[in-house]
Scaffold this active site. Structure first.
Site, PDB file in Angstrom:
ATOM      1  N   SER A 239      25.201  43.454  38.904  1.00 27.95           N
ATOM      2  CA  SER A 239      26.444  42.816  39.311  1.00 27.95           C
ATOM      3  C   SER A 239      27.609  43.397  38.529  1.00 27.95           C
ATOM      4  O   SER A 239      27.451  43.844  37.390  1.00 27.95           O
ATOM      5  CB  SER A 239      26.381  41.308  39.061  1.00 27.95           C
ATOM      6  OG  SER A 239      26.361  41.033  37.666  1.00 27.95           O
ATOM      7  N   ASP A 240      28.783  43.418  39.148  1.00 28.10           N
ATOM      8  CA  ASP A 240      29.987  43.609  38.353  1.00 28.10           C
ATOM      9  C   ASP A 240      30.105  42.386  37.450  1.00 28.10           C
ATOM     10  O   ASP A 240      29.442  41.368  37.658  1.00 28.10           O
ATOM     11  CB  ASP A 240      31.213  43.763  39.262  1.00 28.10           C
ATOM     12  CG  ASP A 240      32.349  44.519  38.596  1.00 28.10           C
ATOM     13  OD1 ASP A 240      32.381  44.574  37.344  1.00 28.10           O
ATOM     14  OD2 ASP A 240      33.210  45.063  39.309  1.00 28.10           O
ATOM     15  N   TRP A 241      30.939  42.476  36.432  1.00 21.44           N
ATOM     16  CA  TRP A 241      30.961  41.476  35.368  1.00 21.44           C
ATOM     17  C   TRP A 241      31.467  40.134  35.895  1.00 21.44           C
ATOM     18  O   TRP A 241      32.622  39.992  36.259  1.00 21.44           O
ATOM     19  CB  TRP A 241      31.790  41.999  34.212  1.00 21.44           C
ATOM     20  CG  TRP A 241      30.988  42.776  33.202  1.00 21.44           C
ATOM     21  CD1 TRP A 241      31.031  42.624  31.837  1.00 21.44           C
ATOM     22  CD2 TRP A 241      29.993  43.790  33.428  1.00 21.44           C
ATOM     23  NE1 TRP A 241      30.132  43.480  31.224  1.00 21.44           N
ATOM     24  CE2 TRP A 241      29.484  44.209  32.172  1.00 21.44           C
ATOM     25  CE3 TRP A 241      29.462  44.387  34.575  1.00 21.44           C
ATOM     26  CZ2 TRP A 241      28.490  45.185  32.032  1.00 21.44           C
ATOM     27  CZ3 TRP A 241      28.481  45.369  34.447  1.00 21.44           C
ATOM     28  CH2 TRP A 241      28.007  45.751  33.191  1.00 21.44           C
ATOM     29  N   THR A 242      30.567  39.157  35.954  1.00 23.95           N
ATOM     30  CA  THR A 242      30.731  37.809  36.512  1.00 23.95           C
ATOM     31  C   THR A 242      30.914  37.826  38.034  1.00 23.95           C
ATOM     32  O   THR A 242      31.426  36.870  38.601  1.00 23.95           O
ATOM     33  CB  THR A 242      31.863  37.000  35.843  1.00 23.95           C
ATOM     34  OG1 THR A 242      33.133  37.557  36.188  1.00 23.95           O
ATOM     35  CG2 THR A 242      31.711  36.971  34.332  1.00 23.95           C
ATOM     36  N   ALA A 243      30.466  38.878  38.692  1.00 26.63           N
ATOM     37  CA  ALA A 243      30.443  38.890  40.162  1.00 26.63           C
ATOM     38  C   ALA A 243      29.173  38.250  40.699  1.00 26.63           C
ATOM     39  O   ALA A 243      28.950  38.239  41.906  1.00 26.63           O
ATOM     40  CB  ALA A 243      30.570  40.317  40.678  1.00 26.63           C
TER      41      ALA A 243
END
Length: 861
Positions: free
Chosen positions: A280-284
């Site tokens: 995931s992208d960061w907190t996606a």
């Protein structure tokens, strides 16, 4: 339901949204395909299966979940498996160098690599970055980027990628990946997919800018456009053997990028045959069960929100497997994919622990920085990893400089009596090259845009420094006015000058930073810092005015580009730390410009079509970005609507001249295309799971505050999950077939890395003569475009190119091939590629609108 993990409300909301007839819908595709070790992955897949088979459940989970934001040295770190000598993996930005570090290089941006049109330079840049990442103890580089592709010229992060053309991007994307991974570091192809703007990309970010919306923006795209445009470079990445793919913040057809089963399970894993892991992208990461079943393999940075101490995965993933909500084969597949990528680049033989801290420049600090816990230890070893990469950076900077106009002004001779350097972009940032966090300002010369896709400069050679050195060596005079608002001073200097070198810029970046009111995306595509007036003032007072543009993409130059006193225009992009030296090399003729524009220069913003979504256009719901332009972006759009650009895609001048001739086409003995058929093998479990009692927190473990662990609090799984929705029926939230591990039908367009192997079969060999007809050595880039022939197709699409160096009067034959993929369209009904019966014509020239050679192709299948 057996486990919800906070995602129930989100999933319920998504089902309501997707049920509305007037909003785009992303169809489900389950189960998540399991890796099979096809092709070049075979050996490392076997090794990965062997090691994962020896792991406990929590050891597997530890590989899949980050330990939390700012809790280890890197921007992302997984848990480790000490028992099997598997370390915590360090993941670190960025696509152009090491973020949050020291003694590292600051490379030219991806858009500059695109302007070189040079496959070798793309590879060498990737390799050099990989060497630096490896030397710093980084296992995974968070780059390169092909998302955004560049649907909008004002998109904030276009510069991180390459070009709005998918073929140009795909080739250079793949070469960069090969370079990084040949240096022993896992490359990450990002941001997958349709991440084409910054506005509304994250709901919390939008809230910070005063928008009351429930969810992130949805990029709504049809199947044909997805395949022929946005997915194209990711197919090249998979074919290049990329180890990791990062899913994006935005929604695609109203399903979040990191839990979208259509884009992750179907397109990436089933169709393209991706064997690595999806992070995931960061907190996606927005759900536990939903994301796991939709194809996510690694949660980054592990916590739900930064420093929350909670996670959708970690212990919750352990619970999900123990209670049967998530099948064992799915978490086993996650772990196998991660370990296969680890082995593929040889990290097991090249691993060193991170020797830097992202969070402090102090030599000593706490092991767990954010919470000031753990050992107080040496966290920064100040390892210089730059090697001789400055030479390559300077070379790329020069070879990516596009000469747009030259009325005999260039190259300079060093005999100029007085050189005026005009504009703020010529000088330095008074706060220092790294004076703004993540380069979040536009002070002084622009050599890098802003956001997480940046690196600290080890130094920055400004144009003022480099050109002053040139002038002084020629015993000339130089006046510099770097206040772009001091037009009277600029006029006075220009009146005295033999040549006025005017430096202007336009900046953009990532949406978490706003610079001069630009919230990532550009508010417009005009020059910043009074640039137009600086140019016009200089031109009104000096009949030999040369303009150098440092920008993230196209800018509007209609006010002055054809002014008779503007004798030269160059685009230098974002050239990195050697910026001044690179432009001096071109201005003074040590490097003959051979770059070509990787985008179109329009007369107005409207001439590009496809505006950004900057307003909440769906009430309080997710803003909707409808990609109704289809495949018609950049030059394709200009061609379709008969818009005349100032400078077309692929355009660029040289200090010499070239001639293209003798186009020949030879059909090859290709086989008939065969859609893939048959079944996969059934999913396999690797190792035994055992009882819940085996996965309770170990006695005596000293827990770090907010750290994400894989262990559960008790054998009471409901209590351990701490989820009020625990116990709901599976049918309420688990899609049909999502847990089915039986053999699955193969997709027609699948069958190998990047899709059906028949797509990559050569159908035609094409050759062209290229001759340097001038008096100096130089580079030419012959470009091959295809007309696919259909009534709703672009006029031409780029398919092949090569940068060729030729001495004066030297002639070479450029030979390339056309694959079935180059001539095919996506058939939505058949869900496969097809070469349509429409006539195919190829064109060869040195820009998208200068195509003097053409040939009709025989019918191909």
């Amino acid at each position: 339901m057996k486990l919800g993990w906070i995602e129930v409300a989100a999933l319920a909301a998504a089902s309501v949204v997707s049920a509305k007839d007037d909003l785009a819908y992303s169809p489900p595709f389950y189960p998540s395909p399991w890796a099979d070790g096809q092709g070049e992955w075979a050996e490392v897949y076997k090794r990965a299966v062997d090691i994962v088979s020896q792991m406990t459940l929590t050891e597997k989970v530890n590989l899949t979940t980050g330990t939390g934001w700012q809790l280890e040295r890197c921007v992302g770190q997984t848990g480790s498996v000490p028992r099997l000598n598997i370390p915590s993996l360090c993941l670190q930005d960025s696509p152009l160098g090491i973020r949050f570090s020291d003694y590292n290089s600051a490379f030219p941006a991806g858009v500059n690599v695109a302007a070189t049109w040079d496959k070798t330079l793309a590879y060498l840049r990737g390799q050099a970055m990989g060497e630096e990442f490896s030397d710093k103890g980084i296992d995974v580089q968070l780059g390169p980027a092909a998302g955004p592709l560049g649907a909008h010229p004002d998109g904030g992060r276009n510069w991180e990628g390459f070009s709005p053309d998918p073929a140009l991007t795909g080739v250079l994307f793949a070469e960069t990946i090969r370079g990084i991974q040949d240096a022993g570091v896992i490359a990450t192809a990002k941001h997958y997919i349709m991440n084409e703007q910054e506005h509304f990309r994250q709901q919390p970010e939008a809230a910070g800018y005063g928008f009351n919306v429930s969810d992130s923006l949805s990029s709504n795209v049809d199947d044909k456009t997805m395949h022929e445009l946005y997915l194209w470079p990711f197919a090249d990445a998979v074919r290049a053997g990329v180890g990791a793919v990062m899913c994006s913040y935005n929604q695609i057809n109203n399903s979040y990028g990191c839990e979208n089963s259509e884009t992750l399970n179907k397109l990436l894993k089933a169709e393209l045959g991706f064997q690595g892991f999806v992070m995931s992208d960061w907190t996606a990461h927005h759900s536990g069960v939903g994301a796991a079943l939709a194809g996510l393999d690694m949660s980054m940075p592990g916590d739900v929100t930064f420093d929350s101490g909670t996670s959708f995965w970690g212990a919750n993933l352990t619970v999900g497997v123990l209670n049967g909500t998530i099948p064992q084969w799915r978490v086993d597949d996650m772990a196998v994919r991660i370990m296969a990528a680890y082995y593929k680049v040889g990290r097991d033989t090249k691993y060193t622990p991170p020797n830097f801290s992202s969070w402090t420049r102090d030599e000593y600090g706490f092991a767990h920085n954010h919470v000031s816990e753990g050992a107080y230890e040496r966290v920064n070893e100040f390892v210089d990893v730059q090697r001789d990469h400055a030479d390559l950076i300077r070379r790329i900077g020069a070879q990516s400089t596009v000469l747009l106009k030259n009325k005999g002004a260039l190259p300079l001779s060093r005999k100029e009596k007085l050189v005026a350097l005009l504009g703020e972009d010529a000088g330095s940032n008074s706060w220092g090259a790294n004076g703004c966090d993540d380069r979040g300002c536009d002070n002084g010369t622009l050599a890098m845009a802003w956001g997480s896709g940046t690196a600290n400069f080890p130094y920055l050679v400004t144009p003022e420094q480099a050109i002053q050195n040139e002038v002084l060596q020629g015993r000339g005079n130089v006046f510099a006015v770097t206040d772009s608002w001091a037009l009277d001073k600029i006029a006075a200097a220009a009146r005295q000058a033999s040549v006025s070198l005017v430096f202007v810029n336009s900046d953009s970046g990532e949406g978490y930073l706003s610079v001069d009111g630009n919230e990532g995306d550009r508010n417009n595509i005009t020059l910043w810092k009074n640039g137009d007036n600086v140019v016009k003032t200089a031109a009104e007072n000096c009949n030999n005015t040369v303009v150098i543009i440092h920008s993230v993409g196209p800018v509007l130059i209609d006010e002055w580009y054809d002014h008779p006193n503007v004798t030269g225009i160059l685009w230098a992009g974002l050239p990195g730390q050697e910026s001044g030296n690179s432009i001096a090399d071109v201005l003074y003729g040590r490097v003959n410009p051979g770059a070509k524009s990787p985008f179109t220069w329009g007369k107005t913003r409207e001439s590009y079509g496809s505006p950004l979504v900057k307003d909440a256009n769906n009430g309080n719901g997710a803003p909707q970005s409808d990609f109704t332009q289809g495949v018609f972006i950049d030059y394709r759009h200009f061609d379709k609507f008969n818009e005349t650009p100032i400078y077309e895609f692929g355009y660029g001048l040289s200090y010499t001249t070239f001639e293209l001739s003798d186009l020949h086409v030879q059909p090859l003995n290709a086989s008939r295309y065969t859609p893939t058929s048959g079944m996969t093998e059934a999913a396999k479990n690797f190792g035994e799971i055992g009882d819940a009692s085996e996965y309770v927190y170990p006695e005596g473990l000293e827990r770090i505050h907010e750290f994400i662990y894989p262990w559960i609090n008790s054998t009471d799984l409901k209590a351990s999950s701490d989820d009020s929705n625990y116990g709901w029926e599976d049918s309420k939230y688990i899609p049909e077939g999502a847990t089915d591990g039986s053999a699955q039908p193969l997709l027609p367009a699948s069958g190998g890395a990047g899709g059906n192997p028949g797509l990559y079969e050569d159908l035609f060999r094409v050759s062209v003569k290229v001759k340097n007809t001038g008096n100096v050595a130089g580079d030419e880039v012959p470009q091959l475009y295809v007309s696919l022939g259909g009534p709703n197709e672009p006029k031409v699409v780029l398919r092949k190119f090569e940068r060729i160096h030729l001495a004066p009067s030297q002639e070479a034959v450029w030979t390339t091939t056309l694959t079935r993929r180059d001539l095919a369209n996506w058939d939505v009904s058949a869900q496969d590629w097809t070469v349509t019966p429409y006539p195919k014509t190829i064109y060869v020239g040195n820009s998208s609108r200068k195509l003097p050679l053409q040939a009709s192709l025989p019918k191909a299948q």
